[in-house]
Scaffold this motif. Structure first.
Motif, mmCIF file in Angstrom:
data_model
loop_
_atom_site.group_PDB
_atom_site.id
_atom_site.type_symbol
_atom_site.label_atom_id
_atom_site.label_comp_id
_atom_site.label_asym_id
_atom_site.label_seq_id
_atom_site.Cartn_x
_atom_site.Cartn_y
_atom_site.Cartn_z
ATOM 1 N N UNK A 283 0.874 -1.172 0.000
ATOM 2 C CA UNK A 283 0.000 0.000 0.000
ATOM 3 C C UNK A 283 0.907 1.216 0.000
ATOM 4 N N UNK A 284 0.809 2.017 -1.046
ATOM 5 C CA UNK A 284 1.614 3.223 -1.166
ATOM 6 C C UNK A 284 0.763 4.432 -0.815
ATOM 7 N N UNK A 285 1.337 5.328 -0.022
ATOM 8 C CA UNK A 285 0.609 6.507 0.426
ATOM 9 C C UNK A 285 1.314 7.758 -0.088
ATOM 10 N N UNK A 286 0.544 8.655 -0.710
ATOM 11 C CA UNK A 286 1.074 9.899 -1.243
ATOM 12 C C UNK A 286 1.446 10.825 -0.088
ATOM 13 N N UNK A 287 2.697 11.305 -0.091
ATOM 14 C CA UNK A 287 3.145 12.227 0.954
ATOM 15 C C UNK A 287 3.388 13.623 0.380
ATOM 16 N N UNK A 288 2.908 13.833 -0.853
ATOM 17 C CA UNK A 288 3.001 15.154 -1.467
ATOM 18 C C UNK A 288 3.891 15.179 -2.682
ATOM 19 N N UNK A 289 3.456 15.928 -3.700
ATOM 20 C CA UNK A 289 4.216 16.167 -4.924
ATOM 21 C C UNK A 289 4.599 14.885 -5.661
ATOM 22 N N UNK A 290 3.722 13.908 -5.629
ATOM 23 C CA UNK A 290 3.967 12.662 -6.352
ATOM 24 C C UNK A 290 4.877 11.686 -5.635
ATOM 25 N N UNK A 291 5.315 12.016 -4.438
ATOM 26 C CA UNK A 291 6.159 11.122 -3.644
ATOM 27 C C UNK A 291 5.274 10.189 -2.828
ATOM 28 N N UNK A 292 5.672 8.935 -2.752
ATOM 29 C CA UNK A 292 4.903 7.944 -1.999
ATOM 30 C C UNK A 292 5.811 7.154 -1.068
ATOM 31 N N UNK B 33 -4.608 9.750 4.902
ATOM 32 C CA UNK B 33 -4.331 8.953 3.710
ATOM 33 C C UNK B 33 -3.951 7.521 4.082
ATOM 34 N N UNK B 34 -3.250 7.335 5.204
ATOM 35 C CA UNK B 34 -2.922 5.987 5.671
ATOM 36 C C UNK B 34 -4.195 5.243 6.041
ATOM 37 N N UNK B 35 -5.088 5.905 6.747
ATOM 38 C CA UNK B 35 -6.342 5.288 7.162
ATOM 39 C C UNK B 35 -7.166 4.902 5.936
ATOM 40 N N UNK B 36 -7.270 5.808 4.961
ATOM 41 C CA UNK B 36 -8.017 5.519 3.733
ATOM 42 C C UNK B 36 -7.399 4.354 2.977
ATOM 43 N N UNK B 37 -6.076 4.299 2.925
ATOM 44 C CA UNK B 37 -5.377 3.224 2.227
ATOM 45 C C UNK B 37 -5.628 1.872 2.863
ATOM 46 N N UNK B 38 -5.687 1.827 4.195
ATOM 47 C CA UNK B 38 -5.937 0.569 4.893
ATOM 48 C C UNK B 38 -7.383 0.129 4.726
ATOM 49 N N UNK B 39 -8.304 1.094 4.695
ATOM 50 C CA UNK B 39 -9.715 0.756 4.509
ATOM 51 C C UNK B 39 -9.956 0.182 3.121
ATOM 52 N N UNK B 40 -9.317 0.796 2.123
ATOM 53 C CA UNK B 40 -9.494 0.338 0.748
ATOM 54 C C UNK B 40 -8.740 -0.950 0.502
ATOM 55 N N UNK B 41 -7.590 -1.100 1.189
ATOM 56 C CA UNK B 41 -6.791 -2.298 1.021
ATOM 57 C C UNK B 41 -6.185 -2.430 -0.365
ATOM 58 N N UNK B 42 -6.047 -1.304 -1.060
ATOM 59 C CA UNK B 42 -5.488 -1.342 -2.407
ATOM 60 C C UNK B 42 -4.408 -0.286 -2.555
ATOM 61 N N UNK B 43 -3.505 -0.470 -3.525
ATOM 62 C CA UNK B 43 -2.429 0.497 -3.719
ATOM 63 C C UNK B 43 -2.877 1.777 -4.391
ATOM 64 N N UNK B 44 -4.158 1.952 -4.665
ATOM 65 C CA UNK B 44 -4.588 3.149 -5.376
ATOM 66 C C UNK B 44 -4.586 4.395 -4.487
ATOM 67 N N UNK B 45 -4.318 4.236 -3.188
ATOM 68 C CA UNK B 45 -4.318 5.375 -2.287
ATOM 69 C C UNK B 45 -3.193 6.358 -2.600
ATOM 70 N N UNK B 46 -2.252 5.975 -3.465
ATOM 71 C CA UNK B 46 -1.170 6.891 -3.811
ATOM 72 C C UNK B 46 -1.575 7.907 -4.870
ATOM 73 N N UNK B 47 -2.762 7.736 -5.458
ATOM 74 C CA UNK B 47 -3.220 8.693 -6.461
ATOM 75 C C UNK B 47 -3.592 9.994 -5.788
ATOM 76 N N UNK B 48 -3.236 11.100 -6.431
ATOM 77 C CA UNK B 48 -3.467 12.411 -5.874
ATOM 78 C C UNK B 48 -4.900 12.862 -6.120
#
Length: 104
Positions: free
Chosen positions: A9-18, A81-96
């Motif tokens: 699960x990749x999480x966006x931390x700003x400016x396209x960085x995950x 964003x971490x919480x949303x990523x865990x709920x979705x359970x998918x790597x799409x949480x890195x999309x801005x």
């Protein structure tokens, strides 16, 4: 990649960085003296990653590999964003998302 199909699960931390959610230990605010010391020590050890794109540091991400990552996003935003990523359970949480507030 089969065998259990475990994708990070990749999480966006700003400016396209995950970052990989599994590697993060803590997300903290940078204002206190201990956090400033932590940042300086990481810089000396070569373990500091600056993902702020020249903007003000608003959060510090601590990883299990002892790397310190600086982000221009608020700690609360990244945490959400971490919480949303865990709920979705998918790597799409890195999309801005639209209206991310990262422009200019």
């Amino acid at each position: 990649m089969k065998r259990g199909d475990i994708s990070p699960v990749l999480v966006n931390i700003g400016f396209g960085n995950v970052v990989s959610a599994a590697r993060v230990i803590a997300i903290v605010t940078p204002g206190s003296s201990p956090m400033k010391r932590l940042r300086e020590e990481a810089k000396k050890r070569g373990k500091l990653v600056d993902a702020t794109e020249g903007r003000r540091t608003r959060s510090i991400i601590i990883t299990d590999s002892d790397h310190i990552i600086l982000s221009a996003l608020q700690a609360e935003t990244i945490t959400q964003r971490f919480v949303e990523g865990k709920e979705e359970g998918s790597p799409k949480s890195h999309k801005r998302p639209e209206g991310d507030g990262e422009e200019a």
